[in-house]
Scaffold this motif. Structure first.
Motif, PDB file in Angstrom:
ATOM      1  N   GLY A 203       0.818  -1.199   0.000  1.00  0.00           N
ATOM      2  CA  GLY A 203       0.000   0.000   0.000  1.00  0.00           C
ATOM      3  C   GLY A 203       0.852   1.249   0.000  1.00  0.00           C
ATOM      4  O   GLY A 203       1.975   1.242   0.500  1.00  0.00           O
ATOM      5  N   TYR A 204       0.321   2.306  -0.564  1.00  0.00           N
ATOM      6  CA  TYR A 204       0.988   3.608  -0.569  1.00  0.00           C
ATOM      7  C   TYR A 204      -0.030   4.664  -0.191  1.00  0.00           C
ATOM      8  O   TYR A 204      -1.151   4.664  -0.720  1.00  0.00           O
ATOM      9  N   GLY A 205       0.334   5.518   0.720  1.00  0.00           N
ATOM     10  CA  GLY A 205      -0.608   6.556   1.103  1.00  0.00           C
ATOM     11  C   GLY A 205       0.020   7.572   2.025  1.00  0.00           C
ATOM     12  O   GLY A 205       1.231   7.593   2.241  1.00  0.00           O
ATOM     13  N   MET A 206      -0.815   8.429   2.565  1.00  0.00           N
ATOM     14  CA  MET A 206      -0.374   9.444   3.504  1.00  0.00           C
ATOM     15  C   MET A 206      -1.573   9.884   4.331  1.00  0.00           C
ATOM     16  O   MET A 206      -2.729   9.658   3.939  1.00  0.00           O
ATOM     17  N   THR A 207      -1.297  10.469   5.471  1.00  0.00           N
ATOM     18  CA  THR A 207      -2.377  10.878   6.365  1.00  0.00           C
ATOM     19  C   THR A 207      -3.388  11.754   5.650  1.00  0.00           C
ATOM     20  O   THR A 207      -4.596  11.638   5.871  1.00  0.00           O
ATOM     21  N   GLU A 208      -2.908  12.626   4.767  1.00  0.00           N
ATOM     22  CA  GLU A 208      -3.779  13.553   4.051  1.00  0.00           C
ATOM     23  C   GLU A 208      -4.784  12.851   3.152  1.00  0.00           C
ATOM     24  O   GLU A 208      -5.722  13.485   2.646  1.00  0.00           O
ATOM     25  N   CYS A 209      -4.618  11.537   2.944  1.00  0.00           N
ATOM     26  CA  CYS A 209      -5.561  10.754   2.132  1.00  0.00           C
ATOM     27  C   CYS A 209      -6.218   9.651   2.947  1.00  0.00           C
ATOM     28  O   CYS A 209      -6.814   8.734   2.387  1.00  0.00           O
ATOM     29  N   ALA A 210      -6.076   9.686   4.211  1.00  0.00           N
ATOM     30  CA  ALA A 210      -6.821   8.876   5.199  1.00  0.00           C
ATOM     31  C   ALA A 210      -6.808   7.355   5.046  1.00  0.00           C
ATOM     32  O   ALA A 210      -7.803   6.734   5.387  1.00  0.00           O
ATOM     33  N   PRO A 211      -5.781   6.634   4.635  1.00  0.00           N
ATOM     34  CA  PRO A 211      -4.524   7.118   4.085  1.00  0.00           C
ATOM     35  C   PRO A 211      -4.263   6.711   2.625  1.00  0.00           C
ATOM     36  O   PRO A 211      -3.250   7.079   2.060  1.00  0.00           O
ATOM     37  N   LEU A 212      -5.151   5.920   1.986  1.00  0.00           N
ATOM     38  CA  LEU A 212      -4.771   5.228   0.747  1.00  0.00           C
ATOM     39  C   LEU A 212      -4.701   6.104  -0.499  1.00  0.00           C
ATOM     40  O   LEU A 212      -5.579   6.913  -0.770  1.00  0.00           O
ATOM     41  N   ILE A 213      -3.622   5.876  -1.267  1.00  0.00           N
ATOM     42  CA  ILE A 213      -3.466   6.399  -2.622  1.00  0.00           C
ATOM     43  C   ILE A 213      -3.308   5.223  -3.584  1.00  0.00           C
ATOM     44  O   ILE A 213      -3.955   5.156  -4.617  1.00  0.00           O
TER      45      ILE A 213
ATOM     46  N   VAL B 163      -6.006   3.618  -6.120  1.00  0.00           N
ATOM     47  CA  VAL B 163      -7.203   2.983  -5.554  1.00  0.00           C
ATOM     48  C   VAL B 163      -8.471   3.616  -6.127  1.00  0.00           C
ATOM     49  O   VAL B 163      -8.431   4.664  -6.778  1.00  0.00           O
ATOM     50  N   ASP B 164      -9.599   2.972  -5.873  1.00  0.00           N
ATOM     51  CA  ASP B 164     -10.893   3.489  -6.320  1.00  0.00           C
ATOM     52  C   ASP B 164     -11.125   4.894  -5.765  1.00  0.00           C
ATOM     53  O   ASP B 164     -10.669   5.223  -4.657  1.00  0.00           O
ATOM     54  N   ASN B 165     -11.871   5.683  -6.498  1.00  0.00           N
ATOM     55  CA  ASN B 165     -12.268   7.039  -6.098  1.00  0.00           C
ATOM     56  C   ASN B 165     -11.110   8.028  -6.040  1.00  0.00           C
ATOM     57  O   ASN B 165     -11.255   9.119  -5.475  1.00  0.00           O
ATOM     58  N   MET B 166      -9.967   7.648  -6.597  1.00  0.00           N
ATOM     59  CA  MET B 166      -8.796   8.535  -6.590  1.00  0.00           C
ATOM     60  C   MET B 166      -8.178   8.619  -7.986  1.00  0.00           C
ATOM     61  O   MET B 166      -8.294   7.693  -8.794  1.00  0.00           O
ATOM     62  N   GLN B 167      -7.503   9.734  -8.237  1.00  0.00           N
ATOM     63  CA  GLN B 167      -6.737   9.930  -9.463  1.00  0.00           C
ATOM     64  C   GLN B 167      -5.306  10.293  -9.079  1.00  0.00           C
ATOM     65  O   GLN B 167      -5.078  10.956  -8.062  1.00  0.00           O
ATOM     66  N   VAL B 168      -4.360   9.867  -9.903  1.00  0.00           N
ATOM     67  CA  VAL B 168      -2.947  10.188  -9.679  1.00  0.00           C
ATOM     68  C   VAL B 168      -2.363  10.746 -10.960  1.00  0.00           C
ATOM     69  O   VAL B 168      -2.637  10.236 -12.050  1.00  0.00           O
ATOM     70  N   ARG B 169      -1.558  11.783 -10.830  1.00  0.00           N
ATOM     71  CA  ARG B 169      -0.793  12.273 -11.972  1.00  0.00           C
ATOM     72  C   ARG B 169       0.633  12.574 -11.515  1.00  0.00           C
ATOM     73  O   ARG B 169       0.884  12.832 -10.343  1.00  0.00           O
TER      74      ARG B 169
ATOM     75  N   MET C  23      -3.758  17.734  -5.058  1.00  0.00           N
ATOM     76  CA  MET C  23      -2.957  17.816  -3.847  1.00  0.00           C
ATOM     77  C   MET C  23      -1.543  17.328  -4.111  1.00  0.00           C
ATOM     78  O   MET C  23      -1.333  16.277  -4.725  1.00  0.00           O
ATOM     79  N   LYS C  24      -0.576  18.087  -3.629  1.00  0.00           N
ATOM     80  CA  LYS C  24       0.831  17.729  -3.783  1.00  0.00           C
ATOM     81  C   LYS C  24       1.223  16.765  -2.664  1.00  0.00           C
ATOM     82  O   LYS C  24       1.118  17.103  -1.487  1.00  0.00           O
ATOM     83  N   THR C  25       1.695  15.591  -3.031  1.00  0.00           N
ATOM     84  CA  THR C  25       2.073  14.616  -2.000  1.00  0.00           C
ATOM     85  C   THR C  25       3.452  14.882  -1.426  1.00  0.00           C
ATOM     86  O   THR C  25       3.763  14.451  -0.316  1.00  0.00           O
TER      87      THR C  25
ATOM     88  N   ASN D 216     -10.568  10.579  -1.200  1.00  0.00           N
ATOM     89  CA  ASN D 216      -9.740  10.355  -0.019  1.00  0.00           C
ATOM     90  C   ASN D 216      -9.012  11.605   0.467  1.00  0.00           C
ATOM     91  O   ASN D 216      -8.459  11.617   1.564  1.00  0.00           O
ATOM     92  N   VAL D 217      -8.990  12.646  -0.344  1.00  0.00           N
ATOM     93  CA  VAL D 217      -8.150  13.811  -0.060  1.00  0.00           C
ATOM     94  C   VAL D 217      -8.738  14.679   1.054  1.00  0.00           C
ATOM     95  O   VAL D 217      -9.942  14.917   1.131  1.00  0.00           O
ATOM     96  N   MET D 218      -7.858  15.174   1.892  1.00  0.00           N
ATOM     97  CA  MET D 218      -8.239  16.002   3.043  1.00  0.00           C
ATOM     98  C   MET D 218      -8.942  17.292   2.626  1.00  0.00           C
ATOM     99  O   MET D 218      -8.897  17.722   1.476  1.00  0.00           O
ATOM    100  N   LEU D 219      -9.530  17.947   3.625  1.00  0.00           N
ATOM    101  CA  LEU D 219     -10.120  19.267   3.422  1.00  0.00           C
ATOM    102  C   LEU D 219      -9.058  20.360   3.493  1.00  0.00           C
ATOM    103  O   LEU D 219      -9.225  21.437   2.918  1.00  0.00           O
ATOM    104  N   GLY D 220      -7.981  20.096   4.208  1.00  0.00           N
ATOM    105  CA  GLY D 220      -6.919  21.081   4.398  1.00  0.00           C
ATOM    106  C   GLY D 220      -6.344  20.943   5.790  1.00  0.00           C
ATOM    107  O   GLY D 220      -6.585  19.955   6.485  1.00  0.00           O
TER     108      GLY D 220
END
Length: 541
Positions: free
Chosen positions: A348-358, A374-380, A421-423, A399-403
């Motif tokens: 898995g790959y993620g970060m807290t700002e994505c609760a956490p999955l990317i 993952v589902d419901n997410m886009q990556v570029r 969002m910049k990871t 999955n992305v945070m509000l701020g």
């Protein structure tokens, strides 16, 4: 994508008398008892006049009580503020006050070191073990707690029954969690997690990591972090599982005892734990001269690795179906052994700002990859050639945070002008959608000739050496220096010069000229780690 509160309501009704939350070798909460404790806490919140959106901090080790407070806060539509138990009492209060929390749940040891004049916004401090009131700002607060049992008896005259359990859902963008990544110095960064981020992560896990009601799982990753919160607690609970909490990361002996007794269906972990098991138990076997020769014989090699797999899986209780690994990059040599032994790891790959999955990949097979989006997410990838040239990984989706809470500057800096969002991670993505991390942009070293160097790639070479436990690579005076912790620690007076030079020569032989080490320093002890088991790099730069 169902709301987490709808999922919880359904599972409580269906699993009413079944165990839900347990403290290892301690108290057991059924789904019904959990619902009852939640109802009692709701009455206390109501008695305090707590309104929707107000904050409640939880600073303690993992436990059934911790989980119950979180669920009560979520279902009351207040905002949970998990704070790591490892923080000092002063830092706990700093973060609780930064979040403007009304209530703080913590243990008595922390409370004894807290001064009343530091309470700030906190109106009540509650003991996490038995929900007793430790501090009351006013008499009204004390009365609200004293009357809670009477209020429960009047509200539920015949006791709480399954059909009475109902949790209203709110907007998918409703703020439900503020998670502090550290925040003990400078301006705290409280990551604002909306309901949609929890809903999306849980829906993904239920779809791709199915669990059977009644299955067991061990929770030992800190729930103060999103990884442990989402995948060792919320997702299995919504599946009807029985969660066994270990208050803190245990010793290997206690952990193996827990595995043999509980026989969990899944082992969610970080690379450091798996790497230690492999380096301590498997690598010494594979390094024996006879075994090394035999592993080059196809038929015999398969037999040896099958034996390694059986031994590894039996140590985990013999019932584990998959081993999701996340939180950091996996050592390439360890990764190679896991793949050869056909140990069922998923990445898995993620970060807290994505609760956490990317990213995630259940059937891990692509070396170096950290999964597909993952589902419901886009990556570029912010690169002219995202398949070959590393650029910043940027994300968008549910999955992305509000701020960041009360930090508009940090929030603005975290997003591009077009809303991605910049990871802060650098990587590439292949044509099949596999994501490959090349490093953190803040750790990237730009040489004087314009060459980008990713310390993690050099560290992977160093960490593959049998005598090395961990390492980091830093830049000093435009030179690359490796700081290394050995498996067998040197004595305080031991000269480690030859070992350091041997490591430098061996590593440089495997590196291109522009990324070779000028020096290796040997630590006399282990690195200092964050609660996520990452090295605190700032201490060694």
């Amino acid at each position: 994508m169902e709301h987490i509160l709808t999922l919880f309501e359904n599972v409580v009704r269906q699993q009413w008398d079944k165990p839900a939350l347990s403290n290892f070798h301690g108290e057991v909460f059924t789904y019904g008892r959990t619902a009852m404790e939640i109802a009692k806490l709701h009455l206390i919140y109501k008695g305090l006049g707590l309104e929707k959106g107000e904050r409640i901090s939880i600073a303690a080790g993992n436990s059934a009580q911790w989980a119950t407070v979180f669920l009560a806060t979520l279902s009351y539509h207040a905002v949970a503020v998990p704070i790591l138990a490892e923080f000092t009492p002063e830092n706990i209060l700093t973060l609780a006050n930064h979040s403007e929390s009304q209530i703080l749940f913590t243990d008595r040891a922390n409370f004894r070191m807290m001064k009343n004049e530091m309470m700030g916004s906190i109106r009540a401090v509650v003991g996490i073990d038995d929900f007793s009131l430790l501090y009351a700002e006013t008499d009204d607060v004390r009365v609200a707690f004293e009357q809670s049992d009477r209020m429960f008896a009047e509200t539920y005259r015949n006791g709480l029954e399954p059909h009475m359990v109902h949790y209203e859902t709110g907007s998918s963008d409703e703020l439900v969690v503020i998670n502090y990544t550290s925040g003990t110095t400078g301006t705290p960064k409280g990551i604002m997690i909306p309901a949609r981020a929890l809903n999306s992560n849980i829906a993904y896990a239920l779809k791709y990591i199915p669990a059977t009601p009644g299955s067991d799982i061990i929770s030992m990753l800190p729930m103060g972090h999103m990884y442990g919160l989402a995948f060792e607690f919320l997702y299995p609970l919504m599946a009807g599982c029985h969660i066994h909490f270990l208050a803190k990361v245990p010793s290997p002996t206690i952990l193996l005892t827990a595995f043999s007794e509980i026989r969990p269906y899944i082992f969610i972990t970080v690379p450091l734990v798996v790497e230690k098991i492999i380096k301590n138990k498997v690598v010494p076997l594979l390094d024996k001269p006879v075994v090394r020769v035999l592993t080059h014989l196809p038929g015999v090699s398969n037999f040896i690795y099958a034996k390694i797999r059986r031994s590894f899986m039996n140590a985990l209780g013999g019932n584990v179906c998959t081993i999701p690994i996340g939180g950091a990059a996996l050592n390439p040599e360890v990764e190679k052994i896991l793949l050869k032994a056909k140990i069922p790891i998923s990445i898995g790959y993620g970060m807290t700002e994505c609760a956490p999955l990317i990213g995630y990949e259940k059937d891990f097979s692509v070396k170096g990859s950290c999964g597909k989006v993952v589902d419901n997410m886009q990556v570029r990838i912010d690169s002219d050639n995202p398949h070959c040239v590393a650029g910043e990984i940027q994300v968008k989706g549910a999955n992305v945070m509000l701020g960041y809470f009360k930090n508009e500057d940090a929030t603005k800096a975290a997003f591009t002008d077009d809303g991605w969002m910049k990871t802060g991670d650098l990587g590439v993505i292949d044509r099949k959608g596999n994501i490959f991390i090349k490093g953190r942009s803040k750790f990237m070293i730009l040489t004087s000739n314009g060459q980008n160097i990713y310390p993690e790639e050099i560290e992977a070479v160093i960490n593959a050496l049998p005598l090395v436990s961990e390492s980091i690579v830093v830049e000093r005076d435009r030179q690359l220096v490796a700081i290394v912790s050995l498996i067998d620690k040197p004595t305080q007076n031991e000269d480690t010069g030859k070992t350091a030079d041997d490591i430098r020569r061996g590593v440089n032989a495997q590196l291109p000229g522009y990324s070779r080490l000028s020096k290796v320093e040997i630590l006399k002890d282990d690195f200092v780690h964050t609660p996520k088991h990452s090295i605190k790099r700032n201490l060694y730069s």
